[in-house]
Design an enzyme around this catalytic site. Structure first.
Site, mmCIF file in Angstrom:
data_model
loop_
_atom_site.group_PDB
_atom_site.id
_atom_site.type_symbol
_atom_site.label_atom_id
_atom_site.label_comp_id
_atom_site.label_asym_id
_atom_site.label_seq_id
_atom_site.Cartn_x
_atom_site.Cartn_y
_atom_site.Cartn_z
ATOM 1 N N ARG A 213 0.222 -1.509 7.652
ATOM 2 C CA ARG A 213 0.870 -0.350 7.047
ATOM 3 C C ARG A 213 1.829 0.368 7.998
ATOM 4 O O ARG A 213 2.481 1.345 7.597
ATOM 5 C CB ARG A 213 -0.180 0.652 6.520
ATOM 6 N N ARG B 150 -10.169 6.157 10.145
ATOM 7 C CA ARG B 150 -8.717 5.999 10.239
ATOM 8 C C ARG B 150 -8.077 6.971 11.235
ATOM 9 O O ARG B 150 -7.587 6.563 12.272
ATOM 10 C CB ARG B 150 -8.078 6.147 8.861
ATOM 11 N N HIS C 212 -11.508 7.413 3.923
ATOM 12 C CA HIS C 212 -10.574 8.542 4.069
ATOM 13 C C HIS C 212 -11.282 9.786 3.525
ATOM 14 O O HIS C 212 -12.028 9.699 2.549
ATOM 15 C CB HIS C 212 -9.303 8.340 3.230
ATOM 16 N N ASP D 269 0.809 -1.225 0.000
ATOM 17 C CA ASP D 269 0.000 0.000 0.000
ATOM 18 C C ASP D 269 0.842 1.276 0.000
ATOM 19 O O ASP D 269 0.292 2.380 0.063
ATOM 20 C CB ASP D 269 -0.909 0.023 1.242
ATOM 21 N N CYS E 97 -4.969 9.409 -3.752
ATOM 22 C CA CYS E 97 -4.264 8.536 -2.798
ATOM 23 C C CYS E 97 -2.799 8.346 -3.189
ATOM 24 O O CYS E 97 -1.951 8.144 -2.325
ATOM 25 C CB CYS E 97 -4.911 7.159 -2.741
HETATM 26 N N1 ARG Z 1 -5.244 0.092 0.883
HETATM 27 C C1 ARG Z 1 -4.983 1.397 1.407
HETATM 28 C C2 ARG Z 1 -5.564 1.515 2.798
HETATM 29 O O1 ARG Z 1 -6.593 0.959 3.043
HETATM 30 C C3 ARG Z 1 -5.582 2.438 0.509
HETATM 31 C C4 ARG Z 1 -5.260 3.838 0.926
HETATM 32 C C5 ARG Z 1 -5.915 4.880 0.086
HETATM 33 N N2 ARG Z 1 -5.434 6.172 0.394
HETATM 34 C C6 ARG Z 1 -6.148 7.289 0.447
HETATM 35 N N3 ARG Z 1 -5.522 8.411 0.616
HETATM 36 N N4 ARG Z 1 -7.454 7.287 0.427
HETATM 37 O O2 ARG Z 1 -4.986 2.141 3.662
#
Ligand code: ARG
Length: 293
Positions: free
Chosen positions: A108, A153, A182, A83, A283
């Site tokens: 991550r 998040r 996000h 990611d 992203c």
């Molecule tokens: N797979 C990543 C996650 O879930 C995707 C992140 C996407 N980033 C964003 N800025 N929306 O963290």
């Protein structure tokens, strides 16, 4: 009756001429891209991914930024961190101050130190995060105000940290639809630079937010573009704008039309492969605002 001529009424409806602002971005080539865990509803490890295709699609975005006259820095991709291509989550920078990320999910978390080291090496005034936050994925600069997404998040407490570090007003917006986990999946800043006091051009998907947040957005941005669920659901809002050129998904056809009506110039870049990881154009793009020390 006055003898003075009045402008023909047709000119009144013309959209303003938009001016592109030079941008600096950080990107990460998706050399290790795949989907082998699930941390958002878009990710399904059972669906095959094609890393070479991800790289080729990403390259088109990179090339377009350069064609438009922008600067793009690169951070080396780390093996085992598929990611990392989503650099928007790697930090939040204003005026040369880089606030480092602290990822919510263990998958991550190893990316955090890599981004923080990169900012340090580049000479940014780098701040280690105390609170969980996923950078520009959840924090967007609108004029001199920071819009901050919560609900999935970044933590509430990260907003206090933002206030401490940047000394700016932080407006909390609550995301309620897991598809739009996000802030940058539900809201796009169309004007990265505006005159003091001017309304910032934004576009958003109203029902991705709770009622309180919808009321705040309606009050602050009365002229915002409201996108359809169809356009939101193909990550149409996950776009990058220099104030004139707006890079969007080719699937967001309604949004494309809305942008043209307002005088923006849409450019279509297909990141279908990266959508399998739950990410799109924005992203993959982190704004580097302000000079290095
Ligand atoms: N797979 C990543 C996650 O879930 C995707 C992140 C996407 N980033 C964003 N800025 N929306 O963290």
């Amino acid at each position: 009756m006055s003898t003075q001529e009045t402008a023909p009424s047709t000119t009144v409806a013309l959209a303003p001429e938009r001016v592109a602002q030079h941008r600096r971005y950080l990107m990460c080539r998706p050399e290790h891209f795949t989907v082998d865990y699930t941390i958002n509803p878009w990710m399904d490890p059972a669906k095959p991914t094609d890393t070479a295709k991800a790289v080729a699609q990403w390259q088109k975005l990179y090339d377009l930024y350069l064609e438009l006259g922008h600067e793009v820095e690169l951070i080396d991709p780390l093996p085992g961190y598929p990611d990392m291509v989503y650099t928007a989550n790697g930090g939040f920078l204003i005026d040369g101050i880089a606030y480092g990320p602290k990822f919510r999910f263990v998958e991550r978390q190893g990316e955090g130190p890599a981004f923080i080291d990169w900012f340090r090496e580049q000479g940014y005034d780098t701040r280690e995060p105390r609170e969980t936050n996923e950078g520009e994925g959840d924090f967007l600069l609108a004029g001199d105000v920071i819009l901050a997404g919560v609900g999935f998040r970044s933590s509430d407490a990260s907003q206090d940290e933002l206030r401490e570090i940047f000394g700016r007003e932080v407006v909390s917006l609550t995301l309620i639809d897991p598809r739009f986990y996000h802030l940058d999946t539900a809201l796009a800043i169309l004007d990265p630079v505006v005159e003091p006091g001017a309304e910032v051009g934004v576009a958003y998907l109203p029902h991705a937010f709770d009622e309180r947040s919808q009321a705040i957005l309606a009050e602050r941005f009365p002229n915002a573009i409201l996108v359809s669920d169809e356009d939101g659901a193909v990550f149409g809002l996950n776009s990058a704008s220099d104030g004139r050129n707006v890079i969007i998904s080719p699937r967001a056809t309604g949004f494309e039309k809305q942008l043209r009506e307002r005088g923006y110039v849409p450019h279509l870049v297909d990141l279908s492969e990266l959508l399998l990881g739950g990410g799109g154009i924005k992203c993959c793009t982190l704004e580097l605002r302000g000079a290095r020390a």
